[in-house]
Enzyme design. Structure first.
Site, PDB file in Angstrom:
ATOM      1  N   LYS A  37       0.842  -1.206   0.000  1.00  0.00           N
ATOM      2  CA  LYS A  37       0.000   0.000   0.000  1.00  0.00           C
ATOM      3  C   LYS A  37       0.879   1.259   0.000  1.00  0.00           C
ATOM      4  O   LYS A  37       2.078   1.188   0.323  1.00  0.00           O
ATOM      5  CB  LYS A  37      -0.896  -0.019   1.242  1.00  0.00           C
ATOM      6  CG  LYS A  37      -0.107   0.011   2.554  1.00  0.00           C
ATOM      7  CD  LYS A  37      -0.983  -0.323   3.754  1.00  0.00           C
ATOM      8  CE  LYS A  37      -0.160  -0.302   5.036  1.00  0.00           C
ATOM      9  NZ  LYS A  37      -0.911  -0.833   6.187  1.00  0.00           N
TER      10      LYS A  37
ATOM     11  N   TYR B 275      13.707  30.418   8.388  1.00  0.00           N
ATOM     12  CA  TYR B 275      12.479  31.028   8.912  1.00  0.00           C
ATOM     13  C   TYR B 275      12.491  31.018  10.433  1.00  0.00           C
ATOM     14  O   TYR B 275      12.820  30.005  11.062  1.00  0.00           O
ATOM     15  CB  TYR B 275      11.265  30.242   8.432  1.00  0.00           C
ATOM     16  CG  TYR B 275      10.922  30.450   6.982  1.00  0.00           C
ATOM     17  CD1 TYR B 275      10.612  31.718   6.483  1.00  0.00           C
ATOM     18  CD2 TYR B 275      10.907  29.371   6.110  1.00  0.00           C
ATOM     19  CE1 TYR B 275      10.280  31.892   5.149  1.00  0.00           C
ATOM     20  CE2 TYR B 275      10.577  29.538   4.770  1.00  0.00           C
ATOM     21  CZ  TYR B 275      10.269  30.800   4.295  1.00  0.00           C
ATOM     22  OH  TYR B 275       9.940  30.971   2.979  1.00  0.00           O
TER      23      TYR B 275
ATOM     24  N   MET C 215       9.913  24.568   2.518  1.00  0.00           N
ATOM     25  CA  MET C 215       9.137  23.734   1.599  1.00  0.00           C
ATOM     26  C   MET C 215      10.011  22.941   0.625  1.00  0.00           C
ATOM     27  O   MET C 215       9.779  21.756   0.380  1.00  0.00           O
ATOM     28  CB  MET C 215       8.152  24.602   0.805  1.00  0.00           C
ATOM     29  CG  MET C 215       7.226  23.780  -0.071  1.00  0.00           C
ATOM     30  SD  MET C 215       6.079  24.778  -1.031  1.00  0.00           S
ATOM     31  CE  MET C 215       5.018  25.436   0.228  1.00  0.00           C
TER      32      MET C 215
HETATM   33  C1  LIG Z   1      -0.160  -1.824   6.806  1.00  0.00           C
HETATM   34  C2  LIG Z   1      -0.751  -3.095   7.212  1.00  0.00           C
HETATM   35  C3  LIG Z   1       0.056  -4.227   7.415  1.00  0.00           C
HETATM   36  C4  LIG Z   1       1.561  -4.188   7.390  1.00  0.00           C
HETATM   37  O1  LIG Z   1       2.043  -3.712   8.624  1.00  0.00           O
HETATM   38  P1  LIG Z   1       3.612  -3.652   8.899  1.00  0.00           P
HETATM   39  O2  LIG Z   1       3.706  -3.222  10.314  1.00  0.00           O
HETATM   40  O3  LIG Z   1       4.154  -2.618   7.959  1.00  0.00           O
HETATM   41  O4  LIG Z   1       4.151  -4.992   8.631  1.00  0.00           O
HETATM   42  C5  LIG Z   1      -0.579  -5.437   7.669  1.00  0.00           C
HETATM   43  N1  LIG Z   1      -1.923  -5.523   7.743  1.00  0.00           N
HETATM   44  C6  LIG Z   1      -2.720  -4.441   7.585  1.00  0.00           C
HETATM   45  C7  LIG Z   1      -4.188  -4.616   7.693  1.00  0.00           C
HETATM   46  C8  LIG Z   1      -2.178  -3.201   7.331  1.00  0.00           C
HETATM   47  O5  LIG Z   1      -2.966  -2.129   7.192  1.00  0.00           O
END
Ligand SMILES: *Cc1c(COP(=O)(O)O)cnc(C)c1O
Length: 369
Positions: free
Chosen positions: A32, A259, A306
């Protein structure tokens, strides 16, 4: 090109092999958020080649992108709010997490219209109190499953990175009880999955039929304080962020920098202006981190802007405008790591790598190991 995130795909493959050595459960590579900033498609292909049997994503769009790039492995998507394009997902053979009756009904309707059964994993809330069935569980047990093929059940740990934490055993027990409830209504032979990276590395009792590995895939420790550094776990951090120095200049003592003039030089020194800022994912609040150049660390001075931030190169620096610096990397040569940057900005390595923005191209090749 003033900045690049170099991704060592061999390190990704190594991390998969290392995890496979530790568990007999098949591995889902969690890709993801553009593979935690490392690049969705390249990382997914590498993970599958290295032995992951399936992919996990949050969004349907991410799953559809994988399919559009010819990746045919099983893919599970688990953050699909009502109104998502379930029809496309079903047509593309994407497995969908069912965390609520609203999504159950939409997926079921979409499958019915396509005259097929959608492949789904029931997501159960076992104590994290985020995703998954909780109050609607009894309703689910009475629902009409005729348009769904339930292939799995899963849940997610809240505190897997805290060894011995009692919430983990409570969640595991609640998971087993949910599995038993489904069995009682004839839903059996499920792929049961509960473990993220941390649990996969330290909790042998929760591996079940599949482990969902995210952060460890990228070679990063799930928790540096409780589990140790990435390198001590045998992981190889895959990402290295390199940025050019926009300019280097000689500055007298007591010059206020940036800044708000939050910091000033304490002595005559050379400052380097690094050509990346919070628009690229460099945390604005970071301090006590910096860059690595010419075999030395140069700490941040002043606030991150930025598009740029300033580092103190020291009075004797030979570094020139245009030189490249390493913002973070595996840490093998003295460079700051994603964990150092996380520490410097009250965050976690996950956020440091994931937030590196789209202005920074990902370059796949170099092998630093
Ligand atoms: C992101 C996620 C993982 C992976 O978690 P890690 O700690 O990066 O291994 C596993 N299961 C779900 C449902 C997640 O959202």
């Amino acid at each position: 090109m003033r900045a690049e995130m170099r991704i060592d795909l061999k390190a990704i493959a190594h991390n998969i092999s290392m995890i496979k050595e530790r568990t007999s459960s098949p591995v889902m590579a969690v890709v993801k958020a553009d593979a935690y900033g490392h690049g969705l498609v390249e990382v997914s292909k590498t993970a599958i080649e290295a032995g992951a049997t399936q992919l996990g994503v949050a969004l349907l769009e991410e799953a559809l992108t994988l399919r559009a790039h010819g990746i045919t492995s099983p893919v599970l998507a688990w953050l699909t709010p009502p109104g998502s394009d379930f029809s496309s997902a079903i047509k593309q053979g994407i497995e969908i997490a069912i965390p609520s009756m609203a999504i159950f009904n939409e997926v079921s309707d979409a499958a019915k219209k396509l005259d097929t059964r959608a492949r789904v994993h029931i997501e159960v809330d076992t104590g994290m109190t985020r995703g998954g069935f909780l109050d609607e569980w009894k309703t689910l047990l009475k629902a009409d499953f005729s348009n769904l093929e339930v292939v799995g059940i899963f849940s997610h740990f809240a505190r897997a990175d805290e060894p011995g934490q009692s919430q983990n055993s409570l969640q595991r027990a609640a998971f087993l009880s949910a599995i038993a409830d489904l069995k009682a209504i004839g839903i059996t032979n499920l792929v049961r999955h509960l473990s993220n990276s941390a649990a996969t590395l330290i909790d042998k009792d929760s591996l079940f039929d599949l482990v969902r590995v995210g952060i460890a895939l990228y070679g990063l420790t799930p928790d540096i304080h409780n589990l140790g550094t990435s390198l001590s776990l045998g992981l190889k951090p895959a990402a290295q962020l390199r940025v050019q120095l926009h300019l280097v200049k000689k500055v007298p003592a007591h010059s206020p920098v940036g800044y708000g003039a939050t910091e000033s030089t304490t002595a005559d020194t050379y400052l380097g202006v690094v050509a990346a800022g919070y628009a690229d994912g460099i945390p604005r609040i970071a301090h006590n981190a910096g860059v690595f150049v010419n075999g030395q660390r140069a700490p941040i001075i002043g606030r991150v802007s930025m598009d740029q931030f300033v580092v103190d190169l020291g009075a004797n620096s030979q570094v020139k405008s245009g030189d490249w610096v390493t913002v973070f990397g595996p840490g093998l040569h003295g460079e700051y790591t994603a964990d150092d940057w996380a520490d410097a900005s009250q965050s976690i390595n996950y956020e440091i790598v994931t937030r590196i923005g789209p202005r920074v191209p990902r370059i796949y090749e170099p092998h630093v190991y």
